[in-house]
Design a protein around this motif. Sequence first.
Motif, short mmCIF file in Angstrom:
data_model
loop_
_atom_site.label_atom_id
_atom_site.label_comp_id
_atom_site.label_asym_id
_atom_site.label_seq_id
_atom_site.Cartn_x
_atom_site.Cartn_y
_atom_site.Cartn_z
N GLY A 11 -7.35 5.19 10.21
CA GLY A 11 -7.47 3.74 10.29
C GLY A 11 -7.89 3.15 8.96
N TRP A 12 -7.58 1.88 8.81
CA TRP A 12 -8.08 1.09 7.68
C TRP A 12 -9.00 0.01 8.25
CZ3 TRP A 12 -7.58 1.99 2.56
CH2 TRP A 12 -6.56 2.86 2.12
N PHE A 13 -10.11 -0.17 7.59
CA PHE A 13 -11.07 -1.22 7.92
C PHE A 13 -11.40 -1.98 6.64
CE2 PHE A 13 -12.39 -0.16 12.27
CZ PHE A 13 -11.82 1.09 12.40
N ARG A 14 -12.00 -3.14 6.79
CA ARG A 14 -12.43 -3.89 5.61
C ARG A 14 -13.75 -4.58 5.89
NH1 ARG A 14 -7.68 -8.56 5.60
NH2 ARG A 14 -8.44 -9.77 7.40
N GLN A 15 -14.48 -4.84 4.81
CA GLN A 15 -15.76 -5.52 4.95
C GLN A 15 -15.94 -6.48 3.80
OE1 GLN A 15 -19.14 -2.90 5.35
NE2 GLN A 15 -20.34 -4.49 6.32
N ALA A 16 -16.06 -7.75 4.15
CA ALA A 16 -16.31 -8.80 3.17
C ALA A 16 -17.81 -9.01 3.04
CB ALA A 16 -15.62 -10.09 3.61
N PRO A 17 -18.27 -9.56 1.92
CA PRO A 17 -19.71 -9.78 1.74
C PRO A 17 -20.30 -10.62 2.87
CG PRO A 17 -18.58 -10.10 -0.33
CD PRO A 17 -17.51 -9.94 0.72
N GLY A 18 -21.39 -10.14 3.44
CA GLY A 18 -22.08 -10.87 4.49
C GLY A 18 -21.42 -10.78 5.85
N LYS A 19 -20.36 -9.99 5.95
CA LYS A 19 -19.67 -9.87 7.23
C LYS A 19 -19.68 -8.43 7.71
CE LYS A 19 -16.57 -13.82 6.65
NZ LYS A 19 -15.16 -14.29 6.74
N GLU A 20 -19.42 -8.24 9.00
CA GLU A 20 -19.36 -6.91 9.55
C GLU A 20 -18.01 -6.26 9.21
OE1 GLU A 20 -22.40 -7.31 13.33
OE2 GLU A 20 -20.35 -6.63 13.63
N ARG A 21 -18.01 -4.94 9.25
CA ARG A 21 -16.77 -4.21 9.01
C ARG A 21 -15.79 -4.52 10.13
NH1 ARG A 21 -17.32 1.80 6.73
NH2 ARG A 21 -18.71 0.53 5.43
N GLU A 22 -14.54 -4.83 9.75
CA GLU A 22 -13.56 -5.18 10.75
C GLU A 22 -12.32 -4.29 10.64
OE1 GLU A 22 -11.90 -9.11 10.49
OE2 GLU A 22 -11.32 -8.90 8.40
N PHE A 23 -11.69 -4.13 11.78
CA PHE A 23 -10.49 -3.31 11.89
C PHE A 23 -9.31 -4.01 11.23
CE2 PHE A 23 -7.48 -0.47 13.67
CZ PHE A 23 -6.44 -1.21 14.19
N VAL A 24 -8.48 -3.20 10.55
CA VAL A 24 -7.26 -3.73 9.94
C VAL A 24 -6.03 -3.11 10.59
CG1 VAL A 24 -5.93 -3.91 7.80
CG2 VAL A 24 -8.42 -4.15 7.74
N ALA A 25 -5.96 -1.77 10.58
CA ALA A 25 -4.78 -1.09 11.12
C ALA A 25 -5.12 0.37 11.38
CB ALA A 25 -3.61 -1.19 10.14
N ALA A 26 -4.35 1.00 12.25
CA ALA A 26 -4.54 2.42 12.54
C ALA A 26 -3.18 3.05 12.84
CB ALA A 26 -5.48 2.62 13.72
N ILE A 27 -3.13 4.37 12.65
CA ILE A 27 -1.87 5.10 12.85
C ILE A 27 -2.18 6.46 13.46
CG2 ILE A 27 -1.91 6.06 10.50
CD1 ILE A 27 1.18 5.64 10.48
N SER A 28 -1.31 6.88 14.37
CA SER A 28 -1.49 8.17 15.03
C SER A 28 -1.17 9.31 14.08
CB SER A 28 -0.59 8.23 16.27
OG SER A 28 0.78 8.07 15.89
N TRP A 29 -1.48 10.54 14.53
CA TRP A 29 -1.31 11.71 13.68
C TRP A 29 0.13 11.86 13.18
CZ3 TRP A 29 -2.89 15.13 10.46
CH2 TRP A 29 -2.24 16.35 10.30
N ARG A 30 1.07 11.69 14.06
CA ARG A 30 2.45 11.87 13.65
C ARG A 30 3.08 10.58 13.12
NH1 ARG A 30 4.16 16.84 15.04
NH2 ARG A 30 3.06 17.92 16.73
N GLY A 31 2.33 9.49 13.19
CA GLY A 31 2.82 8.23 12.64
C GLY A 31 3.68 7.43 13.58
N GLY A 32 3.82 7.90 14.81
CA GLY A 32 4.71 7.21 15.72
C GLY A 32 4.12 5.99 16.39
N THR A 33 2.81 5.88 16.34
CA THR A 33 2.13 4.75 16.98
C THR A 33 1.22 4.07 15.97
OG1 THR A 33 2.13 5.92 19.10
CG2 THR A 33 0.66 4.03 18.89
N THR A 34 1.32 2.76 15.90
CA THR A 34 0.47 1.99 15.00
C THR A 34 -0.19 0.85 15.76
OG1 THR A 34 2.34 0.61 14.33
CG2 THR A 34 1.82 2.50 12.93
N HIS A 35 -1.23 0.33 15.19
CA HIS A 35 -2.02 -0.73 15.81
C HIS A 35 -2.54 -1.62 14.67
CE1 HIS A 35 -5.90 -1.75 18.27
NE2 HIS A 35 -5.04 -2.75 18.28
N TYR A 36 -2.39 -2.94 14.83
CA TYR A 36 -2.79 -3.87 13.78
C TYR A 36 -3.72 -4.95 14.32
CZ TYR A 36 1.06 -1.92 11.03
OH TYR A 36 1.89 -1.08 10.34
N ALA A 37 -4.60 -5.41 13.46
CA ALA A 37 -5.37 -6.61 13.77
C ALA A 37 -4.43 -7.81 13.72
CB ALA A 37 -6.50 -6.79 12.76
#
Length: 124
Positions: free
Chosen positions: A35-61
């Motif tokens: 997965g990829w996450f991001r954190q801006a100053p003063g904010k909590e870490r938020e989800f960006v995107a994720a991918i399964s082991w074989r790459g067949g399934t993805t999930h986006y914010a």
Amino acid sequence: QVQLVESGGGLVQAGDSLNLSCAASGRAYSSYSMGWFRQAPGKEREFVAAISWRGGTTHYAGSVKGRFTISRDNAKNTVYLQMNRLKPEDTAVYYCAGDYAGSISASPNEYDFWGQGTQVTVSS
């Protein structure tokens, strides 16, 4: 344990593109989702995107869907985040993370190992 190192961040203008990379090294005990996450100053870490082991399934914010694309090359032990049409609100430190359980969860608590992050700054 798997070690992760992100790269590809930088300073760009709104509308530009960046391609982040996350290289994995060390012993992998099993397959894992990423997965990829991001954190801006003063904010909590938020989800960006994720991918399964074989790459067949993805999930986006919702905030990045249609602009960002996550992909992986297991032969190179690398996960990518292609970011297009960047906006100032995308400015943050971007982290990649791995989940041994193989979920593509949006919760950072589900991930077992993390990189150190790479800074992305988008100017208006």
